[in-house]
Scaffold this motif. Structure first.
Motif, PDB file in Angstrom:
ATOM      1  N   ALA A  45      21.874   8.105  31.152  1.00  0.00           N
ATOM      2  CA  ALA A  45      23.319   8.146  30.903  1.00  0.00           C
ATOM      3  C   ALA A  45      23.781   6.907  30.135  1.00  0.00           C
ATOM      4  O   ALA A  45      24.661   7.006  29.281  1.00  0.00           O
ATOM      5  CB  ALA A  45      24.079   8.276  32.219  1.00  0.00           C
ATOM      6  N   ASP A  46      23.195   5.745  30.444  1.00  0.00           N
ATOM      7  CA  ASP A  46      23.534   4.528  29.704  1.00  0.00           C
ATOM      8  C   ASP A  46      23.305   4.742  28.212  1.00  0.00           C
ATOM      9  O   ASP A  46      24.136   4.368  27.377  1.00  0.00           O
ATOM     10  CB  ASP A  46      22.683   3.335  30.150  1.00  0.00           C
ATOM     11  N   LEU A  47      22.171   5.330  27.876  1.00  0.00           N
ATOM     12  CA  LEU A  47      21.833   5.563  26.470  1.00  0.00           C
ATOM     13  C   LEU A  47      22.695   6.655  25.858  1.00  0.00           C
ATOM     14  O   LEU A  47      23.167   6.519  24.726  1.00  0.00           O
ATOM     15  CB  LEU A  47      20.348   5.926  26.346  1.00  0.00           C
ATOM     16  N   GLU A  48      22.914   7.735  26.602  1.00  0.00           N
ATOM     17  CA  GLU A  48      23.724   8.836  26.077  1.00  0.00           C
ATOM     18  C   GLU A  48      25.158   8.395  25.805  1.00  0.00           C
ATOM     19  O   GLU A  48      25.782   8.861  24.856  1.00  0.00           O
ATOM     20  CB  GLU A  48      23.708  10.007  27.059  1.00  0.00           C
ATOM     21  N   GLN A  49      25.657   7.488  26.639  1.00  0.00           N
ATOM     22  CA  GLN A  49      27.036   7.016  26.493  1.00  0.00           C
ATOM     23  C   GLN A  49      27.136   5.826  25.542  1.00  0.00           C
ATOM     24  O   GLN A  49      28.231   5.361  25.237  1.00  0.00           O
ATOM     25  CB  GLN A  49      27.597   6.639  27.859  1.00  0.00           C
TER      26      GLN A  49
END
Length: 62
Positions: A45-49
């Motif tokens: 999620a860190d990367l996707e966001q």
């Protein structure tokens, strides 16, 4: 420069290591080893966001 764009540009320049571009993440592909994410405390999620966290920065530097 937005962090997500920085991530995408950096990953495209690193053709010899398994990295993900923003497009890969958007398409549901994560090309980074889970052990690397765990080592730096980064989530998918860190990367996707496109979050700019110390862990993401350390992972990108690695």
């Amino acid at each position: 420069m937005p962090f997500a764009r920085l991530l995408a540009d950096g990953s495209q320049r690193t053709s010899s290591s398994p990295t993900c571009s923003r497009t890969d993440l958007h398409d549901g592909r994560l090309c980074l080893p889970v052990c690397d994410l765990d080592r730096y405390g980064v989530t998918r999620a860190d990367l996707e966001q496109g979050l700019d966290t110390p862990g993401v920065r350390a992972l990108l530097s690695h």
